[in-house]
Design a protein around this motif. Structure first.
Motif, short mmCIF file in Angstrom:
data_model
loop_
_atom_site.label_atom_id
_atom_site.label_comp_id
_atom_site.label_asym_id
_atom_site.label_seq_id
_atom_site.Cartn_x
_atom_site.Cartn_y
_atom_site.Cartn_z
N PHE A 1 0.52 -1.43 -0.37
CA PHE A 1 0.17 0.04 0.08
C PHE A 1 0.76 1.05 0.06
N THR A 2 0.46 2.24 -0.35
CA THR A 2 1.02 3.20 -0.98
C THR A 2 0.29 4.94 -0.49
N THR A 3 0.44 5.98 0.30
CA THR A 3 -0.36 7.13 0.82
C THR A 3 -0.67 7.71 0.45
N ARG A 4 -1.87 7.97 0.91
CA ARG A 4 -2.67 9.38 0.53
C ARG A 4 -1.76 10.79 -0.46
N ASP A 5 -0.75 10.96 -0.21
CA ASP A 5 -0.35 12.30 -0.83
C ASP A 5 -0.05 11.33 -2.06
N CYS A 6 0.66 9.80 -2.25
CA CYS A 6 1.24 9.66 -3.27
C CYS A 6 0.04 9.48 -4.45
N ALA A 7 -1.62 9.27 -3.94
CA ALA A 7 -2.32 9.72 -5.03
C ALA A 7 -2.24 11.09 -5.68
N HIS A 8 -2.03 11.93 -4.57
CA HIS A 8 -2.49 13.63 -4.61
C HIS A 8 -1.86 13.66 -5.86
N GLU A 9 -0.42 12.99 -5.15
CA GLU A 9 0.45 13.63 -6.09
C GLU A 9 0.28 13.38 -7.94
N ILE A 10 0.34 12.07 -7.72
CA ILE A 10 -0.49 11.73 -8.85
C ILE A 10 -2.05 12.13 -10.34
N HIS A 11 -2.13 12.92 -9.28
CA HIS A 11 -3.45 13.20 -9.60
C HIS A 11 -2.95 14.91 -10.09
N GLU A 12 -2.71 15.44 -9.84
CA GLU A 12 -1.83 16.58 -10.16
C GLU A 12 -1.17 16.23 -10.79
N VAL A 13 -0.50 15.35 -10.37
CA VAL A 13 0.59 15.35 -12.62
C VAL A 13 -0.01 14.73 -13.88
N THR A 14 -0.86 14.06 -13.61
CA THR A 14 -1.45 13.51 -15.24
C THR A 14 -3.07 14.37 -15.18
N GLN A 15 -2.62 15.82 -13.89
CA GLN A 15 -4.04 16.79 -14.81
C GLN A 15 -5.72 15.90 -14.45
#
Length: 249
Positions: A166-180
């Motif tokens: 499992f990885t963190t919510r912060d990782c999901a947030h960064e994916i969301h930002e970078v993939t627009q």
């Protein structure tokens, strides 16, 4: 912006310059001068961002690179990061940053200052397209994507979810930002996170009722998203009548 599809018509990208490879259009003497300046600037930037005792930049540090050689550069643009991380290990070494700075310095001779950032994004998008179009390219991209967003982020495991990381919510947030995802698809970060958790539950690898997992998503879902993302990117490029070219290494 999304995948950074270059502007302009035809199947060859934004312009002839968009498909030019490293070193084109510059004399050997001017190349040396550009390369020396690029090396000094990128070395200083690397030392500014890289913590003592660390020998590479991770994504959060890469995104703090706001300019290369004084020219604006959007380092949240995924194809640009893809080209920068030339060995696709999810982190950037000093040698990789220097090589990318040299590429940018040489390309600045070909592109006008008013269009430099757009043209560089187009160049990087086409390079990524050419590479992921190769046999095995989608799988390789998914592995790189997972490494990029997990480098420096420790995975968590639980005995009652054997074999699942499992990885963190912060990782999901960064994916969301970078993939627009918000800008291009109207998908909020909370919706993106919730969907990742639901996907994990549908696959039988987590329970959304387990409070220990409230801030976590399965790493395998990140890989699944990466595959869907790059497959959509390839379909879009095909729909726009782009054709892959041989990758010059």
């Amino acid at each position: 912006r999304g995948g950074g599809i270059p502007q302009g018509g035809g199947t060859r990208g934004p312009s002839h310059a968009g498909r030019e490879r490293m070193g084109a259009g510059a004399s050997s003497s001017s190349n040396v001068q550009y390369d020396d300046t690029a090396k000094r600037h990128s070395t200083a930037e690397f030392r500014r961002l890289c913590p003592e005792g660390q020998h590479h930049l991770v994504l959060s540090q890469i995104r703090q690179l706001h300019s290369i050689e004084g020219a604006p550069m959007d380092m949240s643009h995924l194809p640009t990061i893809y080209v920068l991380d030339s060995d696709r290990d999810g982190k950037v070494s000093l040698d990789e940053l220097v090589a990318f700075a040299k590429l940018c310095a040489r390309k600045s001779k070909d592109y006008g200052s008013h269009e430099y950032q757009m043209q560089m994004q187009g160049y990087c998008t086409l390079h990524m397209y050419d590479t992921v179009s190769l046999e095995g390219g989608v799988d390789a991209f998914a592995e790189w994507f997972k490494a990029l967003f997990s480098e420096g982020v420790p995975f968590r495991t639980f005995e009652d979810y054997p074999g699942v990381e499992f990885t963190t919510r912060d990782c999901a947030h960064e994916i969301h930002e970078v993939t627009q995802m918000d800008e291009d698809y109207g998908c909020s970060v909370q919706r993106f996170f919730d969907q990742a958790q639901r996907t994990g539950e549908e696959q039988g690898i987590m329970s959304i009722l387990d409070e220990r997992l409230d801030e976590l998503i399965p790493v395998s879902v990140v890989t699944l998203f990466a595959r869907a993302y790059v497959e959509g990117f390839l379909r879009l490029m095909t729909d726009l009548h782009f054709m892959p070219e041989a990758v010059v290494r």
